[in-house]
Design a protein around this motif. Structure first.
Motif, PDB file in Angstrom:
ATOM      1  N   THR A   8      76.373  37.038  24.773  1.00 51.60           N
ATOM      2  CA  THR A   8      75.751  36.997  23.444  1.00 51.60           C
ATOM      3  C   THR A   8      76.658  37.688  22.437  1.00 51.60           C
ATOM      4  N   ASP A  14      77.059  39.189  18.678  1.00 48.97           N
ATOM      5  CA  ASP A  14      76.312  39.693  17.517  1.00 48.97           C
ATOM      6  C   ASP A  14      77.312  40.001  16.402  1.00 48.97           C
ATOM      7  N   GLN A  26      77.772  41.424  12.667  1.00 45.06           N
ATOM      8  CA  GLN A  26      77.255  42.173  11.522  1.00 45.06           C
ATOM      9  C   GLN A  26      78.329  42.194  10.440  1.00 45.06           C
ATOM     10  N   MET A  57      82.019  42.514  15.003  1.00 40.68           N
ATOM     11  CA  MET A  57      81.539  41.719  16.117  1.00 40.68           C
ATOM     12  C   MET A  57      81.303  42.577  17.357  1.00 40.68           C
ATOM     13  N   ASN A  58      80.204  42.295  18.020  1.00 44.12           N
ATOM     14  CA  ASN A  58      79.887  42.947  19.286  1.00 44.12           C
ATOM     15  C   ASN A  58      79.356  41.890  20.243  1.00 44.12           C
ATOM     16  N   PHE A  59      79.762  41.993  21.482  1.00 43.18           N
ATOM     17  CA  PHE A  59      79.260  41.031  22.451  1.00 43.18           C
ATOM     18  C   PHE A  59      78.658  41.780  23.630  1.00 43.18           C
ATOM     19  N   SER A  60      77.756  41.115  24.301  1.00 43.54           N
ATOM     20  CA  SER A  60      77.133  41.710  25.479  1.00 43.54           C
ATOM     21  C   SER A  60      76.883  40.627  26.511  1.00 43.54           C
ATOM     22  N   ASN A  86      74.619  39.035  29.300  1.00 44.37           N
ATOM     23  CA  ASN A  86      73.181  39.029  29.551  1.00 44.37           C
ATOM     24  C   ASN A  86      72.842  39.856  30.784  1.00 44.37           C
TER      25      ASN A  86
END
Length: 209
Positions: free
Chosen positions: A90, A92, A94, A106-109, A111
């Motif tokens: 995912t 995200d 901002q 940008m930040n990603f994670s 799942n």
């Protein structure tokens, strides 16, 4: 420099002096903004160059390992292995403000349900080069994301620097000189009118004697 087409009156002179004062302050603020944008831009460019060099080197090594693995393994096995993602990511996005420029953050994670998942394949069909290439590419992902964030920020800041530069130049080389020349013209015209008025008064007095 063509002066402004205005009437040479004291009211217009006061108005022009006020506009000159505002334009001068605006020029200083824009120049300060331009300088700070350039400072931030240079920092980002240096960081971008360093990170891009790291990413390119790591991607090159990962692709070298993958090419070797591909030459030693069955091609249909590799296609099947990467046909379905083993985890989902995912992203995200901002925004943050750098000198009135909204740049992406940008930040990603991964799942939570998939974070412990691994590519499922038989060890007999695999080799160390494939394992190495997969591990390297996984490690590069955060740097790739950071690189895209920095490059987009650089692009947005470069656009803002160019817009600010044009505004600074317009004030410095067009508007402010134009106002100064018009003010000087009106002052000269008012002085001339004042001298002419004094001369007329003196002539009237001489005629009355």
């Amino acid at each position: 420099m063509a002066r402004l087409n205005v009437k040479p009156t004291r009211m217009e002179l006061a108005n022009l002096k006020s506009r000159l004062s505002i334009s001068t302050r605006g020029h200083k603020l824009l120049k300060d903004k331009q300088d700070e944008l350039m400072r931030q831009f240079i920092i980002l460019i240096r960081k971008n160059n360093e990170l891009r060099k790291e990413v390119e080197e790591e991607l090159t090594e990962a692709m070298k390992a993958f090419v070797v693995a591909k030459s030693l393994l069955n091609e249909s096995f590799i296609e099947e292995l990467f046909a379905v993602p083993d985890k989902s990511v995912t992203l995200d996005i901002q925004e943050k403000n750098i000198m009135s420029v909204m740049v992406p953050e940008m930040n990603f994670s991964v799942n939570e349900d998939d974070k412990d998942a691994e590519l499922q394949y038989g060890l007999l069909n695999s080799n160390s080069e494939l394992d190495d290439s997969i591990e390297r590419i996984n490690k590069i992902l955060p740097k790739l994301l950071e690189l895209s964030e920095i490059e987009k920020s650089c692009q947005l800041m470069a656009d803002e620097i160019e817009k600010t530069r044009r505004r600074v130049n317009a004030l410095e080389h067009l508007k402010i000189p134009q106002l100064k020349e018009t003010i000087h013209y009106i002052e000269m015209k008012l002085e001339e009118d004042e001298r002419a008025s004094i001369t007329r008064i003196m002539k009237v007095k001489d005629m009355g004697q």
